[in-house]
Design a protein around this motif. Structure first.
Motif, PDB file in Angstrom:
ATOM      1  N   ASP A 157     -16.967   8.322   2.751  1.00 45.44           N
ATOM      2  CA  ASP A 157     -16.728   8.723   1.362  1.00 45.44           C
ATOM      3  C   ASP A 157     -15.421   9.510   1.202  1.00 45.44           C
ATOM      4  OD1 ASP A 157     -17.421  11.007   2.696  1.00 45.44           O
ATOM      5  OD2 ASP A 157     -19.049  11.595   1.348  1.00 45.44           O
ATOM      6  N   THR A 158     -14.522   9.372   2.155  1.00 50.30           N
ATOM      7  CA  THR A 158     -13.254  10.106   2.056  1.00 50.30           C
ATOM      8  C   THR A 158     -12.470   9.678   0.814  1.00 50.30           C
ATOM      9  OG1 THR A 158     -13.141  10.357   4.452  1.00 50.30           O
ATOM     10  CG2 THR A 158     -11.084  10.638   3.260  1.00 50.30           C
ATOM     11  N   PHE A 159     -12.541   8.407   0.484  1.00 51.17           N
ATOM     12  CA  PHE A 159     -11.842   7.901  -0.703  1.00 51.17           C
ATOM     13  C   PHE A 159     -12.821   7.103  -1.553  1.00 51.17           C
ATOM     14  CE2 PHE A 159      -8.883   7.961   2.885  1.00 51.17           C
ATOM     15  CZ  PHE A 159      -7.930   8.857   2.415  1.00 51.17           C
ATOM     16  N   LYS A 160     -12.570   7.122  -2.831  1.00 56.32           N
ATOM     17  CA  LYS A 160     -13.353   6.276  -3.735  1.00 56.32           C
ATOM     18  C   LYS A 160     -12.387   5.604  -4.712  1.00 56.32           C
ATOM     19  CE  LYS A 160     -14.552  10.014  -6.942  1.00 56.32           C
ATOM     20  NZ  LYS A 160     -13.572  10.967  -6.420  1.00 56.32           N
ATOM     21  N   PRO A 161     -12.796   4.479  -5.281  1.00 53.94           N
ATOM     22  CA  PRO A 161     -11.919   3.811  -6.239  1.00 53.94           C
ATOM     23  C   PRO A 161     -11.477   4.780  -7.339  1.00 53.94           C
ATOM     24  CG  PRO A 161     -13.769   2.402  -5.702  1.00 53.94           C
ATOM     25  CD  PRO A 161     -14.051   3.737  -5.058  1.00 53.94           C
ATOM     26  N   GLY A 162     -10.210   4.717  -7.644  1.00 52.83           N
ATOM     27  CA  GLY A 162      -9.675   5.598  -8.680  1.00 52.83           C
ATOM     28  C   GLY A 162      -8.920   6.790  -8.135  1.00 52.83           C
ATOM     29  N   ASP A 163      -9.133   7.114  -6.847  1.00 54.52           N
ATOM     30  CA  ASP A 163      -8.411   8.246  -6.251  1.00 54.52           C
ATOM     31  C   ASP A 163      -6.914   7.935  -6.199  1.00 54.52           C
ATOM     32  OD1 ASP A 163     -10.743   9.598  -5.876  1.00 54.52           O
ATOM     33  OD2 ASP A 163     -10.847   9.301  -3.689  1.00 54.52           O
ATOM     34  N   MET A 173     -10.317  -0.323   9.536  1.00 53.06           N
ATOM     35  CA  MET A 173     -10.343   0.187   8.166  1.00 53.06           C
ATOM     36  C   MET A 173      -9.484  -0.679   7.259  1.00 53.06           C
ATOM     37  SD  MET A 173      -8.612   3.512   6.516  1.00 53.06           S
ATOM     38  CE  MET A 173      -7.386   2.463   5.735  1.00 53.06           C
ATOM     39  N   GLU A 174      -9.945  -0.876   6.054  1.00 50.90           N
ATOM     40  CA  GLU A 174      -9.173  -1.610   5.053  1.00 50.90           C
ATOM     41  C   GLU A 174      -9.122  -0.791   3.773  1.00 50.90           C
ATOM     42  OE1 GLU A 174      -7.734  -4.616   4.997  1.00 50.90           O
ATOM     43  OE2 GLU A 174      -8.394  -5.475   6.910  1.00 50.90           O
ATOM     44  N   MET A 175      -7.978  -0.786   3.137  1.00 52.69           N
ATOM     45  CA  MET A 175      -7.850  -0.119   1.845  1.00 52.69           C
ATOM     46  C   MET A 175      -6.901  -0.935   0.982  1.00 52.69           C
ATOM     47  SD  MET A 175      -6.272   3.677   1.071  1.00 52.69           S
ATOM     48  CE  MET A 175      -7.693   4.732   1.149  1.00 52.69           C
ATOM     49  N   ARG A 176      -7.223  -1.034  -0.290  1.00 54.30           N
ATOM     50  CA  ARG A 176      -6.271  -1.631  -1.230  1.00 54.30           C
ATOM     51  C   ARG A 176      -5.860  -0.561  -2.231  1.00 54.30           C
ATOM     52  NH1 ARG A 176      -8.304  -6.463  -4.253  1.00 54.30           N
ATOM     53  NH2 ARG A 176     -10.330  -5.450  -4.018  1.00 54.30           N
ATOM     54  N   VAL A 177      -4.569  -0.520  -2.494  1.00 52.47           N
ATOM     55  CA  VAL A 177      -4.017   0.503  -3.392  1.00 52.47           C
ATOM     56  C   VAL A 177      -3.188  -0.199  -4.471  1.00 52.47           C
ATOM     57  CG1 VAL A 177      -2.494   2.519  -3.535  1.00 52.47           C
ATOM     58  CG2 VAL A 177      -3.941   2.193  -1.518  1.00 52.47           C
ATOM     59  N   ARG A 184       9.809   0.803  11.219  1.00 52.61           N
ATOM     60  CA  ARG A 184      10.082   1.320   9.871  1.00 52.61           C
ATOM     61  C   ARG A 184       8.796   1.812   9.226  1.00 52.61           C
ATOM     62  NH1 ARG A 184      11.839  -1.372   5.469  1.00 52.61           N
ATOM     63  NH2 ARG A 184      10.850  -3.330   6.061  1.00 52.61           N
ATOM     64  N   THR A 185       8.949   2.676   8.246  1.00 52.17           N
ATOM     65  CA  THR A 185       7.791   3.063   7.441  1.00 52.17           C
ATOM     66  C   THR A 185       8.158   2.934   5.963  1.00 52.17           C
ATOM     67  OG1 THR A 185       8.435   5.397   7.476  1.00 52.17           O
ATOM     68  CG2 THR A 185       6.828   4.681   9.131  1.00 52.17           C
ATOM     69  N   VAL A 186       7.151   2.676   5.161  1.00 57.30           N
ATOM     70  CA  VAL A 186       7.308   2.709   3.702  1.00 57.30           C
ATOM     71  C   VAL A 186       6.239   3.634   3.153  1.00 57.30           C
ATOM     72  CG1 VAL A 186       8.277   0.396   3.463  1.00 57.30           C
ATOM     73  CG2 VAL A 186       5.797   0.713   3.412  1.00 57.30           C
ATOM     74  N   THR A 187       6.530   4.219   2.008  1.00 57.25           N
ATOM     75  CA  THR A 187       5.562   5.100   1.354  1.00 57.25           C
ATOM     76  C   THR A 187       5.360   4.627  -0.081  1.00 57.25           C
ATOM     77  OG1 THR A 187       6.203   6.981   2.724  1.00 57.25           O
ATOM     78  CG2 THR A 187       5.083   7.480   0.647  1.00 57.25           C
ATOM     79  N   VAL A 188       4.107   4.489  -0.473  1.00 58.35           N
ATOM     80  CA  VAL A 188       3.792   4.105  -1.850  1.00 58.35           C
ATOM     81  C   VAL A 188       2.754   5.077  -2.409  1.00 58.35           C
ATOM     82  CG1 VAL A 188       4.297   1.658  -1.473  1.00 58.35           C
ATOM     83  CG2 VAL A 188       1.954   2.493  -1.171  1.00 58.35           C
ATOM     84  N   LYS A 189       2.810   5.264  -3.724  1.00 57.44           N
ATOM     85  CA  LYS A 189       1.826   6.133  -4.383  1.00 57.44           C
ATOM     86  C   LYS A 189       1.052   5.283  -5.373  1.00 57.44           C
ATOM     87  CE  LYS A 189       1.460  10.576  -6.740  1.00 57.44           C
ATOM     88  NZ  LYS A 189       2.181  11.740  -7.257  1.00 57.44           N
ATOM     89  N   GLY A 190      -0.249   5.369  -5.334  1.00 61.68           N
ATOM     90  CA  GLY A 190      -1.025   4.532  -6.230  1.00 61.68           C
ATOM     91  C   GLY A 190      -2.486   4.927  -6.269  1.00 61.68           C
ATOM     92  N   VAL A 191      -3.264   4.042  -6.857  1.00 63.36           N
ATOM     93  CA  VAL A 191      -4.688   4.300  -7.086  1.00 63.36           C
ATOM     94  C   VAL A 191      -5.518   3.431  -6.138  1.00 63.36           C
ATOM     95  CG1 VAL A 191      -6.540   4.133  -8.797  1.00 63.36           C
ATOM     96  CG2 VAL A 191      -4.264   4.871  -9.498  1.00 63.36           C
ATOM     97  N   VAL A 192      -6.500   4.044  -5.513  1.00 58.98           N
ATOM     98  CA  VAL A 192      -7.375   3.298  -4.595  1.00 58.98           C
ATOM     99  C   VAL A 192      -8.203   2.282  -5.379  1.00 58.98           C
ATOM    100  CG1 VAL A 192      -9.324   3.485  -3.002  1.00 58.98           C
ATOM    101  CG2 VAL A 192      -7.515   5.223  -2.967  1.00 58.98           C
TER     102      VAL A 192
END
Lengths: 130, 243
Positions: free
Chosen positions: A87-93, A53-57, A35-43
């Protein structure tokens, strides 16, 4: 001294619990790879590190409630091969993230792809974890 | 600083792997001349390879694994335990073939190296030995000897410790694990590894699995050191394994 040691112990334990929940490998068996889920949010943060790799959104719903999603992927080198840079993502993206969800319903996923605000789509270095 | 002990132990383990690969293999050591190897009559398996499939946690469906009572009990324990990989311990064989990171096959005279990006694990396939040393000290990746059967490189490995899993799902093994890998090209740019897993303590009979890999001519093996962030990976209460 006993009180000070106790305070240090409590803070150390709290750090370990938080750190392990943020950064621990969770392994593919803990995720529903069908399964997949999709979420939209801020890094909140993005770490292009080993072992993966780790990311919190931060995802906020219409009522203002927010949930922190933990997104993990494969190793630093495999992500670099897919075009990810430090630097592909930064907090707030603002990002839209798709991944395989945790089987227990926790807000965690193994990354499949990230869509940037400009519409660029970045696929994970490997559709899976380890 | 309770975290430092296992951390340094793991680091030393990795260094041991790296040094073991670079050091001459005792009396069997041969000059390391890749040109000599490439001129050999055997197929050239050299290159960087990466798995074809999406990740799959099983080498065999767990219900089809011919587990002994001991194996079934150990499988239950593993399912309730932390994947050894997740705390940066070496993957072992055949688990290493499930890791989503490339590896390079490097033929030398008398040996073939399999250099995995994951953890910089280096396996030495001894081509100039026909037997495993007696009284092997169990190791994470075992002792490997190889020979050619036509176009197929046949690798026989034993001498494992029992600290790894057979696959990501947690199928177990004991120190009696014996793995035979038959490695050959099935196309110009496709490598196939046929695995036979034998462990009379954990399984009632040998079983097989197949993995395929694509050649990646433009890739180079890089440095992937799991331990660099390993301090975060030890869960509270984790204890160093007893070998």
């Amino acid at each position: 001294m006993k009180i000070r040691r106790g305070i240090i112990f409590v803070f150390s334990l709290a750090f370990l619990l938080i750190a392990s929940s943020l950064f621990a490998h969770h392994g593919v068996p803990n995720f529903d790879m069908s399964r997949t889920v999709t979420v939209k949010g801020v890094v909140i943060d993005y770490l292009l590190i080993n072992p993966h790799m780790e990311m919190r959104v931060k995802v906020t719903d219409d009522t203002g409630n927010s949930v922190e999603w933990n997104v993990e992927a494969v190793s630093l080198l495999m992500m670099m091969r897919a075009g990810f840079k430090r630097d592909t993502f930064k907090p707030g993206d603002m990002v839209t993230v798709t991944g395989h969800p945790n089987k227990d319903g926790k807000p965690m996923m193994v990354l499949v792809k990230i869509v940037l605000p400009d519409g660029r789509e970045m696929l994970s270095g490997y559709d899976g974890g380890r | 600083m309770a975290m430092n002990r296992p951390y340094s132990w793991l680091l030393s383990t990795s260094l041991t792997f790296a040094l073991a690969a670079l050091a001459p293999a005792g009396a069997a050591a041969q000059p390391q001349d890749s040109k000599a190897a490439s001129a050999s009559k055997h197929p050239d398996l050299a290159g960087v390879w990466f798995m074809q499939d999406k990740v799959h946690p099983n080498l065999i469906a767990p219900q089809e694994a011919p587990l002994t009572p001991w194996g079934a009990e150990q499988f239950k324990i593993n399912r309730a335990s932390l994947n050894p990989d997740s705390i940066c311990l070496p993957s072992g064989v055949p688990r290493i073939w499930q890791i989503p990171a490339p590896f390079e096959i490097i033929p030398l005279q008398g040996r073939i190296l399999i250099f995995h990006e994951h953890e910089h694990i280096v396996r030495q396939i001894h081509m100039n030995r026909t037997e495993h040393p007696k009284d092997l000290i169990p190791t994470w990746m075992g002792d490997s000897i190889g020979h050619w059967e036509g176009d197929t490189l046949v690798v026989d490995t034993t001498g494992f410790n029992a600290l790894t899993w057979v696959d990501l799902w947690g199928l177990p093994h004991s120190e009696a694990l014996h793995v035979v890998e038959r490695i050959h090209r099935v196309g110009k740019d496709v490598l196939e590894v046929n695995l036979t897993i034998e462990d009379p303590k954990a399984y009632t009979k040998p079983w097989t699995a197949v993995r395929r890999f694509d050649l990646k001519p433009s890739w180079e093996i890089g440095e992937e050191i799991c331990e660099e962030n390993n301090e975060y990976l030890f869960p509270p209460g984790w204890k160093e394994p007893k070998n």
